[in-house]
Write a protein that holds these residues in place. Structure first.
Motif, short mmCIF file in Angstrom:
data_model
loop_
_atom_site.label_atom_id
_atom_site.label_comp_id
_atom_site.label_asym_id
_atom_site.label_seq_id
_atom_site.Cartn_x
_atom_site.Cartn_y
_atom_site.Cartn_z
N TYR A 41 0.83 -1.20 0.00
CA TYR A 41 0.00 0.00 0.00
C TYR A 41 0.87 1.25 0.00
O TYR A 41 0.60 2.22 -0.73
N ALA A 42 1.94 1.24 0.82
CA ALA A 42 2.85 2.39 0.84
C ALA A 42 3.48 2.58 -0.53
O ALA A 42 3.64 3.71 -1.02
N ASP A 386 -2.47 -0.03 -9.52
CA ASP A 386 -3.80 -0.46 -9.97
C ASP A 386 -4.50 -1.27 -8.90
O ASP A 386 -5.72 -1.26 -8.79
N ARG A 387 -3.71 -1.98 -8.09
CA ARG A 387 -4.33 -2.83 -7.09
C ARG A 387 -5.06 -2.01 -6.04
O ARG A 387 -6.06 -2.43 -5.49
N TYR A 388 -4.52 -0.84 -5.71
CA TYR A 388 -5.09 -0.06 -4.63
C TYR A 388 -5.70 1.25 -5.11
O TYR A 388 -5.96 2.13 -4.30
N HIS A 390 -8.52 2.06 -6.02
CA HIS A 390 -9.90 2.34 -5.64
C HIS A 390 -9.97 2.90 -4.23
O HIS A 390 -11.02 3.35 -3.80
N LEU A 391 -8.86 2.89 -3.49
CA LEU A 391 -8.90 3.37 -2.11
C LEU A 391 -8.75 4.88 -2.10
O LEU A 391 -8.07 5.45 -2.96
N PRO A 392 -9.32 5.57 -1.12
CA PRO A 392 -9.42 7.04 -1.20
C PRO A 392 -8.08 7.75 -1.32
O PRO A 392 -7.95 8.68 -2.12
#
Lengths: 452, 501
Positions: A41-42, A386-388, A390-392
């Protein structure tokens, strides 16, 4: 008793000579990697930020025309060249790498409305408001690169005069025939001075014409009576007609899915249709705030570029309702034509301020030769983003674009208006007898009817 | 891509959800394919000790093992005897390459375990209570008498961290670059060693913890307090995440299993307990004292007590049944201070009152390392590159949580809150409608004036509306105040809070 202990010999795990590569050993056990999700995520956040830092899409401008650029044409056999024509009848061939004019084709008396290149790339066909169709010969690829042949001026191979002004021209992808649009749709052969065939449905002028990439006898036109008509050359009458609420300025077929085409409309949207089923749009692409003037598909068939009257160029995914990217400059005025380069890396936009502009399709892409390790790293960063996305937190960075103030305000206004209409519709439905008002999907709403 | 899948439940956009779930499926398939190729790409086999016939594994002595094993491995079992400078404690780097030994009376020495070279040995002339390695395997922090000092590879003191007062134990979180310490007053400090800022500073309130370990699975720090409580901390909350009463006496030692599901604690009440960290319940309980505990990468538990070290192994596979695997008794008089397993090797390091010993424990280490996680054969360039990458991937202290899989998920409370509000609104409207529709009793003898009837009706509606409001009406608050005054006995009335009149 049997005893065995871990024993590693240093030779097996280190390199022998200093010119060898270092040895790498892998163990994919997730237990060896705690908190891997947080690390990914980072990395996604950092990748999104880096992408924004490296986003420099503008490559250069090609200056030379004296009046607004009205149309452009790609040569399928030559990657580096692009033809453009302006409103004062000046046609030029540009070399995109050096951004210079290679060849000029003067001759048209009025605005040039359509440009197209034949299948083998040797003949350029242009048509304009002076009721003529001119065929020019295109210089061979190698000869166009020497310096002294800049400012090369050519005479037309042949000039065909006809009865009405022309609005567009397009050549078959794999054939000898080209079509012009004007008061009627005419089908021409290179060697005949009169059209082979004429199509007309109704009394309206056709504004644009496009041949289907896979089916050589199929072509789509849009007319000023707000309709899109699909013609088949083998039949004497038109195949299908679709009437919408507003006029379509340009059509482009998807080269990878040739049954689908996208129409650039006056009501700021682009509509993708399946040619077999015209009663409902496959997708509505909204994001422009003014009429969409031109549209072109990428050779991958996954994206298309649109140029609009609101001075911006937008890139959409083939199935995306919102644009992926927007390009704008203070100096770029109304965009009249856009083209995607044949390798899918660049876009060319021709606008009212007499310039052609070269843009990158992926704004943060590194051009030139990319080393394999760099490429793998970039692929990894794209995948983890691309994996993340969609997260704000990541979405906020990825989606952020600077918009010019007039466009920002116009977009807000449009949104308010659409929201108000939607709320009104909802309330009307809620306060009326159930079933009396049927909800119509947005994809159908803009179509008036389909006619056989 | 090796992390857990992204959380797609919170997504409302169906198209995006479909696209992302296809990608996640692909990642799952590639992970399965990677697991299948394991047996072909793993170069080393793990260690094992198999008893034949009537022999028992715990009767095997180190001399027997050393005689059966090859020369290189037999060299790993060694004894470093230093009597002068106090009981010794030891720590290994994450790749098992370097070891740092610290004598209580002030000796610090770093040794390269691969070549058995002494890197640096120096005295600090002060009590050293604990040491940890920092981001590369060369810089380390020492908890000395008054402050925490950071030294570099050559033994030069780089930093003196004065905010950590009289530290007793140190722990280092590698992915977050956080150095944390606890002192005898029970103050827990978190300091970021890359930027130098003090991230958190908490008073545990439970006294100085003698046992302090990190749960590597979720980067949570566990403390064992003198009251028998074990608390787990993260840098962003004042209260501990979990507080459990483990023992009847002080907690003397604790250790976390690498997969984060098991915790071993030992207390002065002569019990060693194995806890399941999902349910926070005792799995097994053994009798015995333990001065120190450690889990190996493969799940073996080392218990150090007096001059003995016991090693337990789970034979059931789910850690519910641990049996004795090996036993090592040192020379009588050597008090075992700390046991630590060496990563990626079948070696157990024992720090005792007279120096350091290493013993061979077959089957304790992970045989196959991943070069990009921890490489025992690192070159200088690789080590530097790794440090830079770790800094780029540095995690923020807010990402520490009990369940690390919750990162990348979105809190779904908004929808449920909105739903509750909607439901409450509907109820309220229904109640108001009922109140409005209620028919009032028709009074006679001139008592049903329209104005009075209207007023009564309004009162009824107000009553219904008030019952849905959050604040109680004023009458109720007055009642509360009266009861407060009554509660105090008469002798203490003068200490009651005076009403501001």
């Amino acid at each position: 008793m049997k005893v065995k202990v871990i024993s590693r010999s240093t030779e097996e795990f280190t390199r022998e000579r200093s010119q060898d590569l270092q040895r790498v050993f892998r163990n994919y056990d997730p237990a060896l990697r705690p908190q891997e999700k947080a690390v990914e995520y980072a990395r996604a956040v950092n990748a999104a930020k880096l992408e924004k830092i490296f986003a420099r899409p503008f490559v250069g401008a090609m200056d030379g025309h004296a009046d607004g650029v009205s149309c452009m044409a790609k040569n399928p056999n030559h990657l580096k060249g692009i033809f453009s024509a302006s409103m004062d009848g000046d046609i030029r061939l540009w070399d995109m790498a050096s951004r210079r004019t290679v060849c000029q084709y003067p001759g048209h008396k009025g605005a040039v409305r359509g440009l197209t290149v034949s299948t083998d790339g040797t003949i350029l066909i242009s048509c304009g408001t002076d009721c003529t169709v001119r065929l020019w010969s295109v210089p061979i690829a190698g000869a166009g690169e020497s310096e002294d042949s800049s400012r090369n001026v050519s005479k037309p191979l042949i000039v065909y005069a006809w009865k009405h002004a022309f609005w567009a021209v397009d050549h078959q992808w794999n054939g000898n025939v080209f079509a012009t649009a004007g008061a009627q749709v005419d089908i021409w052969d290179h060697n005949r001075s009169e059209p082979l065939n004429t199509f007309g449905w109704g009394n309206e002028t056709s504004v644009s014409v496009r041949f289907n990439p896979a089916e050589p006898n199929l072509l789509a036109t849009s007319a000023s009576d707000r309709s899109i008509v699909i013609y088949d050359l083998r039949m004497s009458s038109p195949a299908r007609k679709l009437i919408m609420k507003t006029k379509t300025n340009s059509i482009a077929w998807n080269p990878m899915e040739p049954m689908n085409f996208t129409a650039a409309n006056e009501d700021c949207n682009c509509y993708s249709y399946d040619a077999r089923k015209l009663d409902e749009a496959k997708c509505v692409h909204q994001d422009h705030v003014s009429a969409v003037m031109d549209i072109d598909y990428s050779p991958t068939g996954r994206e298309f570029v649109t140029g609009s009257y609101d001075r911006t160029v937008r890139i959409f995914q083939y199935n995306g309702g919102r644009s992926r990217e927007i390009y704008h400059t203070k100096r770029m005025q109304r965009v009249f034509c856009v083209k995607y380069s044949c390798d899918g890396t660049y876009l060319i936009s021709g606008s009212d301020d007499t310039n052609l502009r070269l843009w990158k399709a992926k704004a943060s892409e590194q051009l030139g030769v990319v080393l394999p390790r760099e490429r793998k790293k970039q692929e990894y960063l794209d995948a983890v983003k691309d994996r993340y996305k969609h997260l704000p937190e990541v979405n906020r960075i990825v989606r952020h674009r600077h918009l010019p103030k007039p466009i920002y305000k116009a977009a807000n206004l449009r949104r308010t208006i659409i929201e108000a209409e939607r709320t009104k519709e909802k309330r009307r439905k809620a306060h009326s007898a159930p079933g009396s008002i049927s909800a119509q999907s947005y994809r159908k709403r803009r179509i008036i009817r389909e006619v056989e | 891509m090796r992390g857990y899948g992204a959380d797609l439940e919170s997504l409302k956009d169906k198209k995006l959800k479909g696209q992302l779930s296809v990608k996640e499926q692909l990642y799952g398939q590639s992970a399965k394919a990677a697991a299948k190729t394991e047996k072909w790409i793993m170069p080393t086999e793990g260690g094992s000790l198999v008893a034949e016939g009537l022999e028992k594994t715990w009767r095997m002595k180190q001399e027997d093992i050393i005689s059966e094993v090859d020369i290189l491995s037999s060299r790993k079992a060694c004894d470093i005897s230093l009597r002068v400078l106090g009981p010794y404690t030891l720590v290994y780097t994450l790749n098992g390459r370097n070891m740092l030994m610290a004598g209580r009376k002030g000796e610090l020495a770093t040794i390269d375990m691969l070549t058995m070279n002494l890197i640096k040995n120096f005295q600090v002339k002060e009590t050293v209570r604990d040491v940890v390695f920092l981001q590369d395997g060369q810089t380390f922090a020492a908890a000395q008498k008054k402050y925490v000092y950071i030294y570099n590879r050559d033994g030069t003191e780089i930093h003196c961290l004065k905010e950590h007062e009289a530290p007793q134990s140190l722990q280092y979180l590698e992915k977050h670059f956080l150095l944390s310490s606890i002192n005898k007053y029970g103050q827990l400090h978190y300091q970021d060693v890359s930027t130098g800022e003090m991230v958190a500073n908490y008073r545990t309130g439970l006294g100085g913890a003698r046992a302090m370990r990190t749960n590597t699975f979720n980067a949570v720090i566990g403390l064992g307090h003198p009251g028998g409580k074990v608390t787990m901390w993260k840098p962003t909350s004042v209260k501990p995440l979990v507080s459990m009463l483990c023992h009847h006496g002080p907690v003397t030692a604790m250790a976390f299993h690498t997969d984060g599901r098991l915790m071993a604690t030992a207390g002065m009440d002569r019990k060693i307990k194995l806890w399941d960290l999902r349910k926070y319940q005792v799995l097994r309980s053994f009798a015995g004292h333990a001065r120190t505990l450690d889990f190996s990468q493969r799940g073996l538990l080392a218990v150090g007590n007096g001059s003995f070290v016991d090693i337990w192994r789970d034979s059931g596979g789910d850690q519910s049944f641990m049996d004795r695997y090996m036993n090592h008794s040192m020379v009588k008089g050597y008090q075992v201070g700390r046991v630590r397993f060496r990563p990626y090797e079948d070696v157990l390091g024992i720090g005792h009152s007279n120096g350091i010993s290493s013993v061979l424990v077959p089957g304790s280490g992970e045989p196959n390392f991943d070069s990009w996680v921890a490489n025992p054969y690192e070159t200088r360039q690789q080590r530097r590159e790794k440090e830079v990458r770790a800094l780029l991937d540095k995690l923020q202290p807010e990402t520490i949580m009990l369940d690390p899989g919750r990162i990348g998920t979105v809190r779904p409370t908004r929808a449920t809150e909105a739903e509750e509000e909607d439901v409450a609104e509907v109820e309220k409207e229904a109640a108001i409608a009922a109140a409005k529709a209620s028919a009032l009793k028709h009074k006679t003898k001139g008592r049903n004036k329209p104005s009075k009837m209207l007023k009564k009706k309004q009162e009824g509606i107000e009553r219904v509306k008030r019952s849905f409001m959050e604040l109680p009406p004023e009458r109720e608050s007055k009642k509360l105040k009266k009861t407060e005054e009554v509660e105090l006995p008469r002798s203490l009335q003068r200490f009651a809070k005076k009403k501001s009149s």
